[in-house]
Design a protein around this motif. Sequence first.
Motif, short mmCIF file in Angstrom:
data_model
loop_
_atom_site.label_atom_id
_atom_site.label_comp_id
_atom_site.label_asym_id
_atom_site.label_seq_id
_atom_site.Cartn_x
_atom_site.Cartn_y
_atom_site.Cartn_z
N ALA A 55 0.84 -1.21 0.00
CA ALA A 55 0.00 0.00 0.00
C ALA A 55 0.86 1.25 0.00
O ALA A 55 0.57 2.24 -0.67
N ARG A 60 -1.99 -1.13 -5.15
CA ARG A 60 -3.25 -1.36 -4.46
C ARG A 60 -3.72 -2.81 -4.58
O ARG A 60 -4.25 -3.39 -3.63
N ARG A 64 -4.38 -5.24 -1.39
CA ARG A 64 -5.68 -5.88 -1.14
C ARG A 64 -5.52 -7.39 -1.05
O ARG A 64 -6.12 -8.02 -0.18
N ASN A 81 -8.39 -2.45 7.58
CA ASN A 81 -7.74 -1.82 6.42
C ASN A 81 -8.49 -2.09 5.13
O ASN A 81 -8.57 -1.23 4.24
N TRP A 85 -9.86 0.50 2.55
CA TRP A 85 -9.49 0.37 1.13
C TRP A 85 -10.73 0.44 0.24
O TRP A 85 -10.77 1.18 -0.74
#
Length: 474
Positions: A55, A60, A64, A81, A85
């Motif tokens: 991150a 991204r 994830r 998180n 996100w």
Amino acid sequence: MTWWHGEPEAAVAWPAVPMPRAPEPFPDESSEDDLLGAAQAGDTGAAHRLGRLYALRGDRSAARHWWERSAGAGNIDSSYNLGIWHEKHGSPDEAITWYEVAAGAGDAEAAVNLATLLLEQRGDVRGARHWFETAAGAGSRPAARRLALLCEDVGDGAAARDWHHRAASAGDLASAHDLAFMSYAAGEEGQARGWWEHAARGGHADAAYYLGRLLHADRDPEGAETLYRLAAKVDHPAASSQLGRLALARRDLRTARAWFERAAHFGRVEDQRMAGFVCVELEDPGAASHWFGRAAASGDPESAYNFGLLLIAEHNDLRGGQHWFRQAAMHGHHGAALELGTLRSVIGGPAPDPAPWNADQAVPMWDRPVEPELIARAELAVAAAGRRGGAMLRLTDLTEILGTWDLLTRRLREPVDVAVWLTEKSGLHAGAVEHLASVRATLLRPGTAPWPAPGEIEHVLATSRQLRKRLGLS
């Protein structure tokens, strides 16, 4: 002491994308291989930290992926998180899902964010209240405040006061300010004073200002001035206005001008008008024209009238004066209507329209002085009644109501039933006068009845004007 103007925005406006919690220390770049190996072997903590590392780099998808692996194995920080996100990237349903996982495991921050999304995205008041209560019960001060506001919005005043009290006791100045208003509306002035003082000491400018208004209402202008000065340190325009009025009462015209102009720069029409009057007293017609002109352009009839007078007196601008007299007269200004008639005989022109500025048909303007403590009570009522989508009352209307009663009764020497006396003297219906008396009592002694609705104010204003007219005081 740190001061700011008004209530901190974050205390009432819920951000669309909450800030993530403070991060734990990041591993440096050289540890990536070790983290990757540990994460692939099933270490949920390593997977979580690896997600944060990606991150930080802006990857991204990788972030994830590793958070999902970590959260799937029970890591609550990764669930939180992921909620952040998805919220940042426009997937509120997925964000709600992950926040539910973290909140269900006892994460108070996730519970606050979950409640916010449920309320804003789905209108789920019951669900939002549940999760705010969960977070507040775990000691979250922001949750206690938001829960208090939610309870106010759904009409649960008792619960709202309780949660505001919890938030304020934990140091939330905005809730202390709100609690002061709720106490004032309930007739508990001692409680209101205490909470406003608490918030003002912590740096809440609006609290300092309204505590000043309460002191002013209780005939303590010296104490009020101290509070106004505290609020004015951060350019609180209403506080500057009150300081201007106090200086004007002492005939300190230069100080009054400085305070009124400071407030006027915020676009406050009444202070632009007052700055104009003081500039006239100080024999500065250029500055007076500037302030009267600005206020007149905003639709203030008294300023339009005075601007017209200055245009004629200083520049011999008869047409300009006529224009502004016309604007003032259209709003019921009697003096402007008279000046229009005089000007027409000098410069000619078409006859005026038949009714707009006919003094007998126009709504009478209230232009008499009113005791400062009555104005303070009226302003407190306007502010208290209008909180959280309440009744939007106008200060000028409440001031006229209180000022009318004071004007009509101030010379009474013997104890009498004032409502009966006014009824007999005016010939108005007793019920109308009693309604006026009831609304007046509510404004002066909050808590005796609910705040009046705008429709009630219209009826009471009509009664006030009829009383003045019938008793020869219009």
